[in-house]
Design an enzyme around this catalytic site. Structure first.
Site, PDB file in Angstrom:
ATOM      1  N   LYS A   1      18.931  -1.584  -8.543  1.00 26.69           N
ATOM      2  CA  LYS A   1      18.166  -0.375  -8.858  1.00 26.69           C
ATOM      3  C   LYS A   1      19.100   0.791  -9.128  1.00 26.69           C
ATOM      4  CE  LYS A   1      14.162  -1.451  -5.935  1.00 26.69           C
ATOM      5  NZ  LYS A   1      13.273  -0.970  -4.844  1.00 26.69           N
TER       6      LYS A   1
ATOM      7  N   GLY B   1      10.278   4.660  -9.927  1.00 24.77           N
ATOM      8  CA  GLY B   1       9.131   4.304 -10.755  1.00 24.77           C
ATOM      9  C   GLY B   1       9.382   3.091 -11.638  1.00 24.77           C
ATOM     10  N   GLY B   2      10.395   2.296 -11.319  1.00 24.16           N
ATOM     11  CA  GLY B   2      10.613   1.047 -12.030  1.00 24.16           C
ATOM     12  C   GLY B   2      11.636   1.114 -13.139  1.00 24.16           C
TER      13      GLY B   2
ATOM     14  N   PHE C   1      15.125  -8.913  -2.958  1.00 24.83           N
ATOM     15  CA  PHE C   1      13.901  -8.774  -3.748  1.00 24.83           C
ATOM     16  C   PHE C   1      12.714  -9.260  -2.918  1.00 24.83           C
ATOM     17  CE2 PHE C   1      10.908 -10.418  -7.069  1.00 24.83           C
ATOM     18  CZ  PHE C   1      10.575  -9.172  -7.607  1.00 24.83           C
TER      19      PHE C   1
ATOM     20  N   HIS D   1       1.787  -2.515  -3.043  1.00 21.11           N
ATOM     21  CA  HIS D   1       2.260  -1.129  -3.064  1.00 21.11           C
ATOM     22  C   HIS D   1       1.228  -0.299  -2.312  1.00 21.11           C
ATOM     23  CE1 HIS D   1       3.587   2.671  -5.464  1.00 21.11           C
ATOM     24  NE2 HIS D   1       2.738   3.033  -4.543  1.00 21.11           N
TER      25      HIS D   1
ATOM     26  N   LYS E   1       0.231   2.720 -12.934  1.00 21.34           N
ATOM     27  CA  LYS E   1      -0.913   2.390 -12.083  1.00 21.34           C
ATOM     28  C   LYS E   1      -2.187   2.399 -12.922  1.00 21.34           C
ATOM     29  CE  LYS E   1       1.408   4.417  -8.130  1.00 21.34           C
ATOM     30  NZ  LYS E   1       1.674   5.677  -7.421  1.00 21.34           N
TER      31      LYS E   1
ATOM     32  N   ASN F   1       7.487  10.639  -3.238  1.00 20.38           N
ATOM     33  CA  ASN F   1       7.072  11.482  -4.360  1.00 20.38           C
ATOM     34  C   ASN F   1       6.842  12.888  -3.829  1.00 20.38           C
ATOM     35  OD1 ASN F   1       7.029   9.259  -6.144  1.00 20.38           O
ATOM     36  ND2 ASN F   1       5.041   8.684  -5.323  1.00 20.38           N
TER      37      ASN F   1
ATOM     38  N   ARG G   1       5.443  15.516  -5.048  1.00 22.66           N
ATOM     39  CA  ARG G   1       4.488  16.213  -5.910  1.00 22.66           C
ATOM     40  C   ARG G   1       3.060  15.812  -5.524  1.00 22.66           C
ATOM     41  NH1 ARG G   1       6.155  11.532  -8.619  1.00 22.66           N
ATOM     42  NH2 ARG G   1       4.392  10.157  -9.056  1.00 22.66           N
TER      43      ARG G   1
ATOM     44  N   VAL H   1      -1.368  11.721  -9.393  1.00 20.65           N
ATOM     45  CA  VAL H   1      -2.567  11.437 -10.195  1.00 20.65           C
ATOM     46  C   VAL H   1      -3.716  11.004  -9.279  1.00 20.65           C
ATOM     47  CG1 VAL H   1      -3.545   9.907 -11.970  1.00 20.65           C
ATOM     48  CG2 VAL H   1      -1.197  10.763 -12.227  1.00 20.65           C
TER      49      VAL H   1
END
Ligand code: MV4
Length: 445
Positions: free
Chosen positions: A158, A164-165, A202, A208, A237, A290, A292, A295
């Site tokens: 990573k 976020g991937g 992994f 999630h 998502k 996160n 923030r 959504v």
């Protein structure tokens, strides 16, 4: 309390923030690009300022334009929403330098959680469980090879500047490692101008599950229960719900405790989210924080009957939080409706909405900025609405969602409504039997 808040965003989240400001008696300033001049957030705000051309870099991401709009309108605070500048530490810093309150955490908190290895080290020091992996960033391919041998495959690489991937690489076979290592570094350098990468074991077929938290300016932190966001496609998502069908009272207690520890470790101020990976044995591991409003915040609002935007604004104004933790009292499910063609690899489908009917009725909340005749611009995110259904049980919430989806009419553009309709009828979904791999095996008919 603030007198006037500038909303540095667009679409449904700009509307969502304007609504709470109105209820709190706070004046609002909308900003908009030339592509958004006919948007609802422009019409619903008390004032509106055009900040530039359609491309985000010329408008919603342009800090000098935003600061000029805040200064000419005399705004005393800026709400960044999600996306755009919401997790830009430099923007938060500039707001402070101009005497404008950034409605969110401090620049230091954003920076610390933005660098994923620093965030992970902070969590280790705080005693929050993390996924076993490299001790800091990888220093060489040789180190990566010996570590992979020691940990056992599969492993994941990573980017520390990722999240976020973005910039991740899974390694299943020893002979893939060299290539994955070089690719991960090259991608990270190109995307983030930072080629720091780290390794983790992994975790296969995880869920999630994230915990909503809130912290005030006086060091008090609480959690507001979980959201299950396992139904994703290419790290986007699609569906979120609370409570998680995988949750138990014991696991909620432990994850809530860990989330509070995580936020307290950086003295977190504002609302935020601790993302966890949860394996089939219900072991959970910190993944990211996160910093923030997200959504999917509405899902939590509905199950605990709590306005998270109002809380976020109050915290920014220096009002202390109650400090009490919350347990879901209802079941809520959210379907994100995107202007994308689910039959065609979810290809964006911008354009004019010719006919529109938005569902309603008992147990249905729709957060959306669209109207009949609205033109979805091609420059931004393709999400056009969020339907949240609320009921006493998960089964009823799903049934209400099926009913609401069947009432939703959007003509002129393709949408993800058919995907959600099929998902709501899927047996495994209805049983709560799903992981982050669910959409890979899902065939839309
Ligand atoms: C993982 C993982 C398995 N093992 N890390 C994806 C986004 C970023 N936040 C981290 N992600 C993952 N990290 C380890 N050690 C699997 C994922 C992952 C994933 C996580 C959450 C939701 C959907 C996902 C889809 C693919 C991979």
């Amino acid at each position: 309390m603030f007198k006037k808040i500038l909303i540095a965003n667009r679409g449904e989240i700009a509307l969502r923030i304007i609504r709470t400001c109105k209820e709190m008696g706070i004046k609002t300033v909308a900003v908009y690009s030339t592509a958004d001049k006919d948007s609802l957030h422009v019409k619903f705000a008390d004032e509106a300022v055009c900040i530039g051309k359609p491309q985000s870099s010329e408008s919603y991401l342009n800090i000098p334009h935003l600061m000029a709009a805040a200064e000419i309108t005399n705004a005393d605070a800026i709400h960044p929403g999600y996306g755009f500048l919401a997790e830009n530490a430099r923007f938060a810093e500039i707001c402070g330098e101009h005497g404008i309150k950034f409605i969110g955490p401090t620049p230091e908190m954003i920076r610390k959680m933005g660098d994923k290895m620093t965030a992970k080290e902070t969590m280790i020091a705080a005693g929050v469980p993390v996924i076993p992996g490299s001790d800091g960033l990888l220093e060489s391919l040789e180190q990566a090879k010996s570590l992979a041998k020691e940990m056992g495959l599969p492993v994941i690489l990573k980017a520390t500047a990722g999240g976020g991937g973005k910039g991740m690489r899974v390694v299943w076979e020893e002979n893939e490692l060299e290539n994955a290592y070089n690719m991960a570094k090259t991608e990270a350098r190109a995307a983030f101008n930072n080629d720091g990468i780290y390794m983790e074991k992994f975790v296969e077929e995880p869920r999630h599950i994230e915990i909503q938290v809130a912290g005030d300016q006086y060091g008090k932190v609480c959690h507001l229960s979980e959201r299950d966001c396992s139904i994703q496609r290419r790290h986007q998502k699609l569906v979120e719900e609370s409570p998680s069908p995988f949750m138990t009272p014991e696991l909620r207690e432990k994850m809530g405790e860990a989330a509070i520890k995580a936020a307290s470790a950086i003295n977190y101020e504002s609302v935020g989210t601790i993302e966890f990976l949860v394996d089939k044995h219900r072991n959970f591991y910190f993944m990211e924080m996160n910093t923030r409003i997200q959504v999917e915040h509405g899902v939590t609002e509905e199950v605990i009957n709590f306005d998270l935007i109002k809380e976020q604004i109050k915290i920014a104004a220096g009002i202390p939080i109650s400090g009490k933790n919350y347990t879901p009292q209802m079941h809520a499910i959210e379907c994100r409706i995107n202007a994308e063609d689910p039959y065609n690899d979810f290809r964006p489908s911008p354009g004019k909405i010719t006919v529109l009917h938005i569902p309603g009725g008992h147990g249905v909340r729709v957060d959306s900025h669209i109207y009949a005749g609205y033109v979805i611009p091609p420059y931004y995110d393709s999400m056009v609405a969020k339907i949240i259904t609320i009921a006493q049980t998960r089964e009823e919430a799903i049934n209400t969602m099926e009913r609401a989806l069947s009432e939703f009419v959007i003509e002129g553009v393709k949408t993800t409504i058919p995907f959600h309709q099929q998902l709501m009828r899927n047996e495994d979904f209805r049983k709560g039997n799903f992981t982050t791999k669910f959409t890979e095996g899902f065939k839309l008919v």
